[in-house]
Design an enzyme around this catalytic site. Structure first.
Site, PDB file in Angstrom:
ATOM      1  N   HIS A  12       1.190  -1.016   0.263  1.00 43.85           N
ATOM      2  CA  HIS A  12       0.122  -0.224   0.171  1.00 43.85           C
ATOM      3  C   HIS A  12       0.758   1.501  -0.052  1.00 43.85           C
ATOM      4  O   HIS A  12       0.682   2.098   0.320  1.00 43.85           O
ATOM      5  CB  HIS A  12      -1.158  -0.182   1.124  1.00 43.85           C
ATOM      6  CG  HIS A  12      -0.022   0.159   2.501  1.00 43.85           C
ATOM      7  ND1 HIS A  12      -0.598  -0.768   3.205  1.00 43.85           N
ATOM      8  CD2 HIS A  12       0.873  -0.147   2.913  1.00 43.85           C
ATOM      9  CE1 HIS A  12      -0.213  -0.267   4.650  1.00 43.85           C
ATOM     10  NE2 HIS A  12       0.695   0.352   4.290  1.00 43.85           N
ATOM     11  N   HIS A 193      10.756  -3.397   3.224  1.00 42.34           N
ATOM     12  CA  HIS A 193      11.790  -1.989   3.367  1.00 42.34           C
ATOM     13  C   HIS A 193      11.554  -1.140   4.227  1.00 42.34           C
ATOM     14  O   HIS A 193      11.081  -1.871   4.950  1.00 42.34           O
ATOM     15  CB  HIS A 193      10.587  -1.024   2.754  1.00 42.34           C
ATOM     16  CG  HIS A 193       9.532  -0.684   2.788  1.00 42.34           C
ATOM     17  ND1 HIS A 193       8.058  -2.154   3.535  1.00 42.34           N
ATOM     18  CD2 HIS A 193       8.793   0.305   3.298  1.00 42.34           C
ATOM     19  CE1 HIS A 193       7.022  -1.307   3.972  1.00 42.34           C
ATOM     20  NE2 HIS A 193       6.930  -0.019   4.636  1.00 42.34           N
ATOM     21  N   GLU A 240       5.247  -5.033   8.670  1.00 39.52           N
ATOM     22  CA  GLU A 240       3.881  -4.656   8.020  1.00 39.52           C
ATOM     23  C   GLU A 240       2.882  -6.350   7.364  1.00 39.52           C
ATOM     24  O   GLU A 240       2.200  -7.086   6.769  1.00 39.52           O
ATOM     25  CB  GLU A 240       3.268  -4.218   6.910  1.00 39.52           C
ATOM     26  CG  GLU A 240       3.768  -2.887   7.410  1.00 39.52           C
ATOM     27  CD  GLU A 240       3.726  -1.524   5.727  1.00 39.52           C
ATOM     28  OE1 GLU A 240       3.788  -0.226   6.620  1.00 39.52           O
ATOM     29  OE2 GLU A 240       3.684  -2.208   5.334  1.00 39.52           O
TER      30      GLU A 240
END
Length: 280
Positions: A12, A193, A240
């Site tokens: 996202h 990331h 995440e």
């Protein structure tokens, strides 16, 4: 009766939303990424879900450092796009499904998961970017959405195993709802990331691709991966990915993989995407 028929996983990345909003999707940098979602856009137009359970993390829009629930469910009739510092995204208001959301809260809490019930909140790019990737730029989103927010921002986040089991509890809750609904569950965020520090910009393609394989074919093993492995191998924001396990836990043990897509980079992030259908 209501039934979860499929699951979707996607990153996202906020820059993806900006590219859509600014009409940059066909520019050379962005075109390969958006091409990877063309199958999903056609697929979901045929599937026509009534409701999406959208698992995401808030980025200090609805919650602050003063109050961060581990798991929260949005039970409101609607959710407005959040102002994340540069104005709300120009996307439609998200329409909720309060009756189903309240039923999910009742059922899941009775299964010993302590959900925070939220009756008013704005939703940020964590929720709206996946909707844009799957539905484009409509005047109104074509289905209802129930936001399920997970804390993967402030230590300690929930374990992958806890997320996987929450997915199973949500599946049981949906199965007991007394309305005929086609329900999908989406897991968002990731992939590898890191946004700060000496490792800023880290992308670990080997880890990401192994994760994509295991979440489809060996989610039980993947659910036992400890937090430190995500942080070490996928960067501080790689945690995440535990949200994808909520999606996977809500599906059957065996699934039909309709689409797998992986792309680097988008901004400073690796992008992953899956479309999974339940195998009867």
């Amino acid at each position: 009766m209501a039934k979860i028929t499929a699951g979707v996983a996607t990153s996202h990345v906020p820059a993806i939303g900006a590219a859509i909003d600014l009409g940059k999707t066909q520019e050379p940098y962005w075109a390969p990424l958006f091409e990877g979602y063309e199958f999903a856009k056609q697929w979901i137009a045929e599937e026509k879900p009534d409701v999406i359970l959208l698992v995401y993390n808030d980025h200090a829009s609805a919650f602050s450092m003063d109050f961060v629930p581990t798991f929260a469910i949005g039970c409101a009739e609607k959710f407005e796009p959040a102002d994340e510092g540069w104005g709300p995204r120009p996307v439609p208001t998200v329409e909720g499904h309060p009756r189903l959301a309240s039923h999910l809260a009742q059922s899941v809490i009775q299964q010993d998961f302590d959900l925070t019930i939220v009756n008013k909140m704005d939703v940020d790019h964590g929720l709206t970017v996946p909707l844009s990737l799957m539905f484009g730029q409509p005047d109104a989103w074509p289905c209802k959405v129930i936001p399920i927010a997970v804390n993967v921002v402030l230590f300690p986040p929930p374990s992958g195993r806890r997320c996987y089991e929450l997915g199973k509890a949500l599946r049981k809750a949906v199965d007991s709802f007394d309305e005929d609904l086609n329900v999908q569950i989406w897991g968002t965020g990731g992939m590898s990331h890191q946004l700060q520090g000496p490792r800023a910009g880290l992308i670990n393609q080997e880890f990401d691709k192994e994760f994509l394989e295991k979440i489809v074919n060996n989610p039980e093993e993947l659910s036992r991966k400890p937090h430190i492995d995500y942080v070490r191998e996928a960067g501080s924001e790689g945690i995440e990915l535990v949200m994808w396990l909520i999606m996977r836990g809500a599906l059957n043990p065996e699934v039909i993989e309709k689409k797998r897509f992986y792309h680097v980079p988008a901004s400073n992030t690796a992008v992953g995407h899956l479309v999974l259908e339940n195998k009867e």
